[in-house]
Write a protein that holds these residues in place. Sequence first.
Motif, short mmCIF file in Angstrom:
data_model
loop_
_atom_site.label_atom_id
_atom_site.label_comp_id
_atom_site.label_asym_id
_atom_site.label_seq_id
_atom_site.Cartn_x
_atom_site.Cartn_y
_atom_site.Cartn_z
N VAL A 1 7.03 -39.35 -32.92
CA VAL A 1 8.21 -39.70 -33.72
C VAL A 1 9.48 -39.65 -32.90
O VAL A 1 9.68 -38.74 -32.09
N GLN A 2 10.33 -40.63 -33.12
CA GLN A 2 11.67 -40.65 -32.55
C GLN A 2 12.65 -40.99 -33.67
O GLN A 2 12.37 -41.85 -34.51
N VAL A 3 13.78 -40.32 -33.67
CA VAL A 3 14.83 -40.58 -34.65
C VAL A 3 15.69 -41.72 -34.11
O VAL A 3 16.14 -41.68 -32.97
N VAL A 4 15.91 -42.75 -34.94
CA VAL A 4 16.67 -43.91 -34.48
C VAL A 4 18.12 -43.53 -34.17
O VAL A 4 18.66 -43.92 -33.14
N ASP A 5 18.76 -42.76 -35.02
CA ASP A 5 20.15 -42.34 -34.81
C ASP A 5 20.17 -40.83 -34.58
O ASP A 5 20.56 -40.06 -35.45
N PHE B 1 21.53 -37.28 -36.73
CA PHE B 1 20.56 -36.32 -37.27
C PHE B 1 19.97 -35.48 -36.14
O PHE B 1 18.77 -35.54 -35.86
N PRO B 2 20.79 -34.65 -35.47
CA PRO B 2 20.30 -33.88 -34.32
C PRO B 2 19.22 -32.87 -34.70
O PRO B 2 18.38 -32.51 -33.87
N GLN B 3 19.21 -32.41 -35.95
CA GLN B 3 18.21 -31.43 -36.38
C GLN B 3 16.80 -32.01 -36.39
O GLN B 3 15.82 -31.26 -36.42
N LEU B 4 16.68 -33.33 -36.33
CA LEU B 4 15.36 -33.96 -36.36
C LEU B 4 14.84 -34.33 -34.97
O LEU B 4 13.71 -34.78 -34.84
N GLN B 5 15.63 -34.13 -33.95
CA GLN B 5 15.27 -34.56 -32.60
C GLN B 5 14.01 -33.90 -32.05
O GLN B 5 13.28 -34.51 -31.31
N ALA B 6 13.75 -32.66 -32.43
CA ALA B 6 12.60 -31.94 -31.88
C ALA B 6 11.28 -32.32 -32.55
O ALA B 6 10.22 -31.89 -32.12
#
Length: 96
Positions: free
Chosen positions: A44-48, A52-57
């Motif tokens: 998974v990669q977050v588009v933006d 949403f830095p909390q989702l980066q990991a």
Amino acid sequence: MSFFFSFFKTLIGKEIAVELKNDVALTGKLHSVDQYLNIKLTEVQVVDGDRFPQLQAMSTCFIRGSVVRYVQLAASDVDTEMLQDAARQQNKDQKA
């Protein structure tokens, strides 16, 4: 509903993008899908990511089908012949 379920099962292992109703957009490989169109993604990669830095990991995620706004697919991954045949069959079954 089984039409969409069957279609998404053909995309397992393919790269997809999912936009959620809360404006989060994710890309990843489709690992699994169930009859409720719940989706499990890997890689998974977050588009933006800045928004949403909390989702980066996050590397894998489970997405409840009811929170999905859009699913984007590569045109090359879509078997249009199969979709047309399935739509015709479903229409035929509804008329019978």
